[in-house]
Design an enzyme around this catalytic site. Structure first.
Site, short mmCIF file in Angstrom:
data_model
loop_
_atom_site.label_atom_id
_atom_site.label_comp_id
_atom_site.label_asym_id
_atom_site.label_seq_id
_atom_site.Cartn_x
_atom_site.Cartn_y
_atom_site.Cartn_z
N ARG A 1 125.47 47.98 71.91
CA ARG A 1 125.65 47.37 73.20
C ARG A 1 126.78 46.68 73.45
NH1 ARG A 1 120.05 44.94 71.21
NH2 ARG A 1 118.62 46.42 72.01
N ASP B 1 112.95 52.73 83.03
CA ASP B 1 111.98 52.51 81.79
C ASP B 1 110.82 52.88 82.37
OD1 ASP B 1 112.31 51.39 78.76
OD2 ASP B 1 110.04 51.48 79.54
N ALA C 1 111.45 59.19 81.98
CA ALA C 1 112.98 59.37 81.96
C ALA C 1 113.23 60.77 82.40
CB ALA C 1 113.46 59.15 80.54
N ASP D 1 118.78 55.75 75.14
CA ASP D 1 118.19 55.11 73.85
C ASP D 1 116.74 55.33 73.88
OD1 ASP D 1 118.16 53.94 71.31
OD2 ASP D 1 118.06 51.96 72.32
N CYS E 1 116.43 57.18 67.08
CA CYS E 1 115.78 56.38 65.91
C CYS E 1 114.78 57.14 65.06
CB CYS E 1 115.23 55.19 66.55
SG CYS E 1 113.84 55.29 67.76
N1 SAH Z 1 117.31 50.79 74.86
C1 SAH Z 1 116.61 49.97 74.45
C2 SAH Z 1 115.41 50.22 73.46
C3 SAH Z 1 114.66 51.48 73.96
S1 SAH Z 1 113.24 51.46 73.12
C4 SAH Z 1 117.35 48.43 74.08
O1 SAH Z 1 118.59 48.34 73.83
O2 SAH Z 1 116.80 47.50 73.56
C5 SAH Z 1 112.46 53.00 74.15
C6 SAH Z 1 112.14 52.35 75.52
O3 SAH Z 1 111.82 53.81 75.86
C7 SAH Z 1 110.81 51.77 75.61
O4 SAH Z 1 111.15 50.63 76.46
C8 SAH Z 1 109.73 52.52 76.16
O5 SAH Z 1 109.20 51.82 77.32
C9 SAH Z 1 110.73 53.73 76.89
N2 SAH Z 1 109.99 54.79 77.12
C10 SAH Z 1 109.26 55.54 76.29
N3 SAH Z 1 109.06 56.79 76.84
C11 SAH Z 1 109.57 56.93 77.80
C12 SAH Z 1 109.58 57.70 78.88
N4 SAH Z 1 108.94 59.08 78.83
N5 SAH Z 1 110.26 57.52 80.15
C13 SAH Z 1 110.71 56.46 80.29
N6 SAH Z 1 110.74 55.45 79.38
C14 SAH Z 1 110.14 55.68 78.21
#
Ligand code: SAH
Length: 395
Positions: free
Chosen positions: A212, A250, A278, A299, A339
């Site tokens: 970040r 998100d 997404a 991410d 991850c």
């Molecule tokens: N980048 C974040 C962590 C991401 S965790 C940080 O820095 O803290 C993954 C995230 O993706 C979660 O918030 C989850 O709600 C979201 N997510 C999971 N599947 C998704 C999708 N299909 N479309 C959009 N968001 C999604």
């Protein structure tokens, strides 16, 4: 005390890896006679070589693939609050040196000598995940040790991970002490919020701290798209560090609400929030809208959750890059992470390369990175280094 513990015997030839320092013995490596099978899941046991020689103390679960997890090579040790407290104290000293503020992953399982245990620290609050039957059984002792070392005001047992089912454990969230609601944290000099009981995982992903900061450094005066933003760890920091505009996407409304609070806490008003799937949103932004951003961050959650969906899941990263790359302005930056512990770094890099090719974009890898330093790795368990990230500049 150690004398009363049950013994678990490794099969012929199966002691070599443990002797060389590996902290696990798998169920097929253990002599599973009726007596051994009858040892209650989560018991402490003396792990013995085929010769009968004691190799150390382990937590044992006859029903789990990872049947024995070594706690110490000293078979005489008493696994009590003092024993666990020493490991907690060492882990705390390391983090205090590395991170400097009391907001970090305090215990990262085997790498900190506490197999099956995750603890994230939010100042005076701790979120604990117990992912083995052995550590679940030791919970009262572990809590006593955490109490003695850190005197926390809040302890949340966030025992809702699916891996608990492999150990025959219930998935549940309990507040062992204090108030388990949202709490403020400080990271990279910015203020954020983690919902300790209701948030995802422990409420905050400390593993991306350094990534970040790096991306915020690239984001000065830039338009930034933060996909899978969760609570704004990337996007809100970029805004605070001088991005021109930030869009957080998100699918979780709860995560975006927390991200909005973080934006307000940092006094930034140029962050917008979109609740969306997404891939759909990336398609829309890149298609009819033909939008461009100077920095795009992706991410996502783990696309590969089990070995059987390795192939299709890994292709998700290719698709993500195919959809995200068209949104990156010429000379702009793309950050992509995975991850999924089942996806090795070369496999990830290959999918990223293919996605770029699909999008007919060229560029260069600037940085290959992983989790922040408060997520150390046991040298014998390289597979626990789950986080991979690539930062590219695109032409
Ligand atoms: N980048 C974040 C962590 C991401 S965790 C940080 O820095 O803290 C993954 C995230 O993706 C979660 O918030 C989850 O709600 C979201 N997510 C999971 N599947 C998704 C999708 N299909 N479309 C959009 N968001 C999604």
């Amino acid at each position: 005390m150690a004398k009363k513990l049950p013994s678990v015997l490794l099969r012929a030839g199966e002691d070599r890896r443990v002797r060389a320092g590996h902290p696990w013995a798998f169920s097929n490596e253990i002599l599973m006679d009726a007596e051994t099978k009858a040892i209650p899941a989560g018991s402490l046991a003396i792990l013995r070589a085929p010769s009968g020689e004691a190799l150390g103390l382990a937590t044992f679960n006859p029903h789990s693939l990872i049947a024995a997890r070594l706690l110490t090579t000293n078979p005489e040790a008493s696994v009590d609050a003092l024993f666990l407290g020493r490991r907690i104290a060492q882990a705390t000293a390391l983090r205090d040196r590395l991170i400097g503020v009391p907001y970090y992953r305090l215990i990262h399982a085997e790498a900190d000598g506490l197999p099956g245990v995750i603890v994230d620290r939010f100042g005076d609050a701790l979120v604990v995940q117990l992912n083995s039957a052995g550590m679940d059984a030791l919970a009262p002792v572990l809590l006593e040790a955490l109490e003695a070392e850190l005197s926390p005001t809040t302890i949340v047992l966030k025992n809702d991970s699916p891996v608990r089912e492999l150990e025959g454990l219930k998935r549940e969230v309990t507040v062992a002490k204090g108030n388990g609601g949202p709490i403020e944290l400080i990271e990279n000099g910015a203020r954020f919020v983690a919902d300790l009981s209701e948030g995802q995982k422990t409420g905050w992903f400390y593993d991306q701290r350094d990534n970040r900061r790096f991306m915020a450094g690239l984001s000065k005066d830039a338009s930034v798209l933060d996909v899978y933003s969760y609570s704004g760890g990337f996007g809100v920091l970029a805004a605070k560090e001088g991005a021109k505009s930030v869009t957080c996407i998100d699918r979780s409304a709860a995560a975006l609400d927390v991200a909005k609070q973080a934006a307000a806490l940092n006094g930034v008003d140029n962050v917008s929030f979109e609740k969306a799937e997404a891939f759909e949103m990336l398609e829309k932004l890149g298609g009819t809208m033909a939008r461009k951003f100077d920095v795009v961050i992706c991410d996502p959650p783990a696309f590969v959750k089990s070995r059987k969906d390795l192939k299709t899941g890994a292709q998700g990263y290719r698709k993500m890059v195919r959809l995200a790359a068209p949104l990156v302005a010429r000379g702009g930056f793309l950050f992509v992470a995975s991850c999924s512990h089942l996806v090795d770094p070369p496999v990830f890099a290959e999918q990223v390369k293919r996605g770029l090719h699909d999008a007919e974009r060229t560029g260069r890898i600037l940085r290959t990175s992983g989790a922040a330093l408060d997520h150390p790795v046991h040298p014998d368990l390289p597979e626990t280094a789950y986080l991979k990230a690539l930062t590219l500049q695109l032409d």
